[in-house]
Design a protein around this motif. Structure first.
Motif, PDB file in Angstrom:
ATOM      1  N   LEU A  68      10.185   3.589   0.262  1.00  7.40           N
ATOM      2  CA  LEU A  68      10.883   4.415  -0.730  1.00  7.40           C
ATOM      3  C   LEU A  68      10.112   4.481  -2.042  1.00  7.40           C
ATOM      4  N   THR A  69       8.925   5.046  -1.977  1.00  4.77           N
ATOM      5  CA  THR A  69       8.098   5.159  -3.176  1.00  4.77           C
ATOM      6  C   THR A  69       7.879   6.605  -3.596  1.00  4.77           C
ATOM      7  N   ASN A 128      15.469  -3.460  -4.346  1.00  4.48           N
ATOM      8  CA  ASN A 128      14.980  -2.977  -5.636  1.00  4.48           C
ATOM      9  C   ASN A 128      13.612  -3.586  -5.951  1.00  4.48           C
ATOM     10  N   ARG A 129      13.477  -4.890  -5.730  1.00  3.99           N
ATOM     11  CA  ARG A 129      12.213  -5.572  -6.002  1.00  3.99           C
ATOM     12  C   ARG A 129      11.097  -5.040  -5.105  1.00  3.99           C
ATOM     13  N   ALA A 171       6.061  -2.081  -4.222  1.00  8.06           N
ATOM     14  CA  ALA A 171       5.295  -1.133  -3.413  1.00  8.06           C
ATOM     15  C   ALA A 171       4.799   0.057  -4.230  1.00  8.06           C
ATOM     16  N   GLY A 172       5.133   0.086  -5.519  1.00  8.92           N
ATOM     17  CA  GLY A 172       4.675   1.172  -6.384  1.00  8.92           C
ATOM     18  C   GLY A 172       5.713   2.233  -6.640  1.00  8.92           C
ATOM     19  N   GLY A 173       6.954   1.989  -6.235  1.00  9.41           N
ATOM     20  CA  GLY A 173       8.017   2.954  -6.442  1.00  9.41           C
ATOM     21  C   GLY A 173       8.678   2.816  -7.801  1.00  9.41           C
ATOM     22  N   ASP A 174       9.711   3.608  -7.996  1.00  5.94           N
ATOM     23  CA  ASP A 174      10.472   3.630  -9.246  1.00  5.94           C
ATOM     24  C   ASP A 174      11.928   3.360  -8.904  1.00  5.94           C
ATOM     25  N   SER A 175      12.333   2.104  -8.966  1.00  5.15           N
ATOM     26  CA  SER A 175      13.697   1.724  -8.625  1.00  5.15           C
ATOM     27  C   SER A 175      14.329   0.947  -9.770  1.00  5.15           C
TER      28      SER A 175
END
Length: 223
Positions: free
Chosen positions: A156-157, A180-181, A186-190
């Protein structure tokens, strides 16, 4: 089926029962002809909305019920709320949901780059499931009071993720914290909103002005 106007002139509603391989759904759009493609929110209901009559979604706390009651408003945007058959879940219905989303997008002039996905409880889990299965389909993901296998969330990135959960929601557990972590690592925005003193029933966050969730979802655009 012909669309019928609601009491508020700015909204139209389409309600289709399930039939064959088709999911039943509610669809709302501005009453006036849009001058440009519309953004759309796809809402996945909880277990209490399952069945074969989409009107059920108006009897429970849900985005369609909030819209019908005037608790929320949509301006220059559409809302699609499919109904999950009884005894099933959104992971099992993922392919059918996507078929419906694609059909509505083509038929109703929806901007395919501005389709937000959200859901509560069973629908929160479904938001994770569909987002993982179709990582390039949505402009953002907003799972509410759900659960997920965190290790799957590294996928989910491609869009921002905003997670809402009650700090006392022990029934669902707190897998969303690890999710969330992992998304961020992984480079996502959560971002996770762990609501103090709240349990499982937090569907009210959709109408809470301090979060501005609807406006935020409709402002997101898929890269």
């Amino acid at each position: 089926m012909k669309k019928t106007a609601l009491r508020r002139d700015s909204v139209k509603k389409q309600e289709l029962p399930a039939g064959g391989n088709r999911l039943g759904y509610l669809f709302y759009e501005p009453g006036e002809q849009a001058q440009e493609p519309l953004p759309m929110i796809v809402y996945l209901h909880g277990t209490d909305g399952c069945g074969a009559d989409p009107a059920r979604l108006l009897e429970i706390e849900s985005l369609p019920q909030y819209l019908e009651s005037g608790r929320i408003a949509l301006k220059n945007a559409a809302l699609l709320a499919p109904q999950c058959p009884a005894g099933s879940n959104w992971a099992e219905q993922a392919a059918r949901v996507m078929e419906l989303v694609k059909a509505i997008t083509a038929a109703e002039g929806i901007d395919p780059a501005r389709i937000a996905l959200t859901g509560a409880s069973l629908g929160g889990m479904g938001t994770f499931s569909l987002g993982i299965a179709y990582p390039s389909a949505f402009s953002c993901l907003v799972p509410v009071c759900g659960a997920v296998d965190p290790e799957r969330c590294a996928a989910l990135t491609g869009q921002p993720v905003r997670i809402f959960h009650g700090e006392n929601d022990t029934g669902m557990g707190f897998s969303v914290l690890d999710a969330n972590r992992i998304i961020n690592e992984a480079g996502g925005d959560s971002r996770v909103f762990l609501l103090p003193g709240e349990g499982h029933e937090i569907r009210w966050v959709y109408a809470a002005p301090e979060f501005g969730l609807l406006d935020w979802m409709l402002a997101q655009t898929r890269a």
